[in-house]
Design an enzyme around this catalytic site. Structure first.
Site, short mmCIF file in Angstrom:
data_model
loop_
_atom_site.label_atom_id
_atom_site.label_comp_id
_atom_site.label_asym_id
_atom_site.label_seq_id
_atom_site.Cartn_x
_atom_site.Cartn_y
_atom_site.Cartn_z
N ASP A 66 0.86 -1.17 0.00
CA ASP A 66 0.00 0.00 0.00
C ASP A 66 0.90 1.23 0.00
OD1 ASP A 66 -2.16 1.68 -0.07
OD2 ASP A 66 -3.25 0.72 1.55
C1 NOJ Z 1 -3.95 3.95 -0.02
C2 NOJ Z 1 -5.16 3.07 0.08
O1 NOJ Z 1 -5.15 2.34 1.29
C3 NOJ Z 1 -5.26 2.11 -1.07
O2 NOJ Z 1 -6.47 1.41 -0.96
C4 NOJ Z 1 -5.17 2.83 -2.36
O3 NOJ Z 1 -5.33 1.95 -3.44
C5 NOJ Z 1 -3.79 3.51 -2.42
N1 NOJ Z 1 -3.71 4.46 -1.33
C6 NOJ Z 1 -3.55 4.22 -3.74
O4 NOJ Z 1 -4.33 5.33 -3.86
#
Ligand code: NOJ
Length: 764
Positions: A297
């Site tokens: 993430d």
């Molecule tokens: C953080 C989020 O937790 C995730 O779900 C998302 O896809 C990414 N950022 C990218 O934006």
């Protein structure tokens, strides 16, 4: 052809030669998989260690940040690294023009010309927005959900994207957590079915089709179990909860052949998910045989430093790479450290090779090596974005997502003529909030508001009063903030309107950006002055239809007791107002069922239907103190899981089992009669639950094991069939295995989890 440089053509030819040479190897030439792996290996052989590590690096674009913003000056460094072939994927780059420009750098200016993946959070649509995923889950309509994901993929692919960070398949039991809007609710069975449908929708039957994009099952794992519902907080769950509740939808994604996984920000039982080898290597890539790749993430590799699990970025990279995180999203940690770590022997080069193989495989399967610009067609972009078929599709799923919670005195559906309708609430006229959270490709003010939707019905007179501004609290991306509205100056206008109306429609709830990432709440009531406004209006006109717009279950005990009609309309996307109007007027008979329990108060949270009985269950001694209860609240939810009314009336009778005993290899037939005793045709989701009475670990009081949607004309009845087999009774037992344990079981069938007919059987 004009976009292909000579070097790229040479490169493609090299593959052709390498593939032809494969006739000498022991490879099944008819197998697409093996031919991809030959090509992947042939590319891998050409790569330096630095270039391999580059494939494991994902950069955010230079705008539309969905995490902490990049520091000044990082853009230049990113462009430089793109040219050096040190980037495998980008995120948050929007539109054919931009994507083509960046792809061109990768394909035409780098040594090996390897195309990039372009990821984006296409969570419930790109520009044409479907209901938030929690709302769609309320439809229990797997075909509509699959279609919604397929439309999103088609639109996203037309703007150049080839990868979505969806679906989020985290099972959520805590409405305080802002991201419940992004998932399918609290149930692992329903969640698994929906996860499967969404993967199939995004990826289609053929990943190389220009309308398909790679999906991403996230967040692996446990993220929704954040303590106290506070986003990013620690997660501590038992192995049984992990296996029985959290993991099944992820497994369903692997079964659906999902191409990527995303790990999560949280630590799970002491180990950050990003550095968790048990999750990523043992379960995902080992036990389940997942052959796609895992992306971290946003910045979660370096966040292991703040977790107190790695002392610096170098150690974080070591842990993440060894644990099976294949791609680093915006930590820059792999790029900065992995080469040294390989040289020092702290990360084996074979692990780097494995990660790169996985990443290249997805690129080949998407067809990017055949044509890296396959998604970059301006004409298709123009013809596809927002097209009429998408508007119809999102309207269809929006109607199906609405849940009728209460309909006292049959206030609904509304008569189509002769009514003076008073429409009240800031959300009633809002054209942005219905888009919900996670709709970063869509423009503000593009949803049909409830006011606009109602105006399409010309027979009634609709007048509008805002009443009060919406309090949205601290949030980002909202142009106008009303942090703590105390301005009641609009109340009188709303009250006067209610006095002169035959019926009042109040649209209240949460702004679309009050849920989603980083938007946890400690209060589950109506934010700001809305509850007060509702009570003031009720004093002058009792005929209120409360239309809720919200991204999570709300605790509204006063409204549930007092207001005659309540419609749960979530945040329904681009066609929101049209869908709501059609339901209010009965042109669509509501069929949705809650995918999450609605609590009476925040103190009951986490609250879910498949709880354990405890040693002192509520029914034993209600008059005594010493049983599992609250002294100031009922244990019962406001609305149970699976609940939803219709303008029809469904009656259940005749629950029968074909036998009293099930053998391990056999099956049992369950039948039930459902009759529509109402006046109009309607749809009902018939739900099957099972309880395993005694287990080697304690078992839930009820678990959803099947459902079927039926449609019945007035007075029509149908016999609905379910089949029970041994597999349906399996769970993660005290032996650490998925197995069914013989003994007594209860069967429940009904229109929601609390109101069911009951029978029983034995598993031999
Ligand atoms: C953080 C989020 O937790 C995730 O779900 C998302 O896809 C990414 N950022 C990218 O934006």
């Amino acid at each position: 052809m004009k976009f292909r440089t000579l070097s790229y053509i040479l490169f493609v030819s090299l593959f052709a030669i390498l593939s032809c040479n494969s006739t000498k190897t022991v490879v099944d030439r008819n197998s697409a998989k093996s031919s991809v792996s030959i090509k992947v290996d042939s590319v891998l052989k050409l790569m330096t260690l630095e270039e391999k590590i580059g494939q494991m690096n994902q950069y955010n674009g230079f705008w539309d940040v969905t995490g902490p913003s990049p520091k000044e000056g990082q853009a230049a460094g990113k462009y430089a690294n793109l040219k050096k072939g040190l980037v495998g994927a980008m995120l948050n780059v929007k539109g054919v023009k931009e994507i083509r420009a960046i792809q061109k750098i990768a394909v035409e200016e780098t040594r090996l010309h390897i195309p990039l993946l372009f990821g984006f959070d296409v969570i419930h649509g790109y520009k044409t927005i479907s209901p938030i995923p929690l709302a769609e889950a309320a439809s229990w309509d797997l075909e509509a959900i699959r279609n919604s994901a397929a439309m999103a993929a088609e639109e996203a692919s037309a703007v150049g994207l080839n990868w979505t960070f969806a679906p989020m398949v985290d099972i959520s039991r805590d409405a305080r957590w802002g991201r419940v809007m992004e998932g399918a609710g609290e149930d692992p069975y329903l969640g698994s079915k929906i996860a499967y449908a969404r993967i199939k929708g995004f990826q289609g039957d053929d990943l190389s089709s220009v309308k398909s994009i790679a999906a991403c099952a996230k967040h692996f794992a446990g993220y929704a179990f954040a303590e106290a519902g506070r986003d990013y907080n620690s997660v501590d769950v038992s192995e049984a909860t992990l296996q029985n509740i959290i993991l099944p939808p992820f497994k369903a994604c692997v079964d659906a052949d999902v191409k990527t996984f995303m790990n999560s920000f949280n630590d799970l039982n002491g180990t950050p998910a990003t550095g968790n080898a048990y999750l990523q290597r043992k379960i995902l890539k080992g036990d389940w045989g997942f052959n796609g790749f895992v992306v971290s993430d946003w910045g979660s590799i370096n966040e292991m430093i703040a977790h107190g699990y790695a002392k610096d970025s170098k150690e974080a990279a070591t842990i993440a790479a060894n644990a099976g995180s294949d791609m680093d999203m915006e930590s820059y940690s792999y790029l900065e450290n992995l080469a040294t770590l390989v040289k020092e022997g702290k990360v084996k080069e074979s692990l780097v090779d494995e990660a790169v193989r996985r990443i290249l495989t997805v690129k080949f399967e998407l067809g990017l090596f055949d044509n890296p610009y396959k998604y970059c067609d301006e004409v298709r972009e123009k013809e596809t974005v927002g097209k009429a078929a998408f508007q119809e599709g999102v309207l269809d799923v929006a109607k199906k997502s609405i849940v009728l919670l209460k309909n006292g005195g049959n206030l609904l559906p509304l008569a189509k003529s002769g009514l003076r309708i008073g429409l009240i609430g800031a959300l009633a006229a809002d054209k942005t909030s219905p888009l919900g959270s996670w709709r970063i490709g869509a423009d503000d003010n593009t949803a049909v508001s409830v006011w606009e939707g109602l105006q399409k019905y010309k027979g009634n007179q609709v007048n509008y009063a805002k009443g009060a501004d919406l309090t949205v609290g601290q949030t980002k991306f909202v142009s106008e903030l009303h942090l703590n509205t105390t301005d009641r100056s609009g109340f009188q206008e709303a009250i006067d309107l209610a006095k002169s109306s035959d019926v009042v429609i109040m649209v209240l709830g949460e702004h679309g950006l009050q849920t989603g990432e980083g938007r946890s709440r400690t209060d589950l009531g109506l934010p700001g002055l809305q509850q007060e406004l509702l009570e003031e209006v009720f004093k002058v006109n009792k005929k209120i239809v409360l239309v809720l717009n919200n991204g999570r279950p709300l605790a509204l005990p006063w409204a549930a007791d007092t207001i005659p009609a309540i419609v749960e309309a979530w945040q329904l996307g681009t066609q929101s107002g049209n869908a709501i109007a059609q339901v209010l007027y009965g042109d669509y008979n509501p069929s949705g069922k809650l995918p999450m329990t609605f609590p009476r108060n925040v103190g009951q949270v986490p609250i879910y239907y498949n709880y354990k009985n405890t040693g002192r269950p509520t029914m034993n001694e209600p008059e005594s103190v010493f049983w599992s209860h609250y002294s100031d609240s009922s244990n019962k939810p406001l609305y149970p899981f699976g609940f939803g009314l219709s303008y029809s009336k469904f009656e259940y009778s005749n629950l029968k089992l074909s036998a009293g005993t099930l053998t391990k290899a056999g099956t049992l037939d369950v039948t039930v009669t459902v009759k529509n005793s109402g006046q109009v045709k309607g749809k009902e989701v018939v739900q099957l639950y099972i309880r395993d009475l005694v287990g080697s670990t304690t078992r839930p009081v009820k678990e959803l094991k099947g459902f079927e949607m039926i449609e019945l004309a007035p007075k029509e009845e149908k016999t609905v069939h379910f089949t029970i087999d041994e597999k349906m009774l399996q769970f993660y037992t005290a032996n650490g295995k998925w197995e069914a344990e013989s003994g007594d079981f209860k069967v429940f069938v009904g229109g929601n989890s609390a109101d069911t007919l009951e029978s029983n059987f034995k598993l031999q």
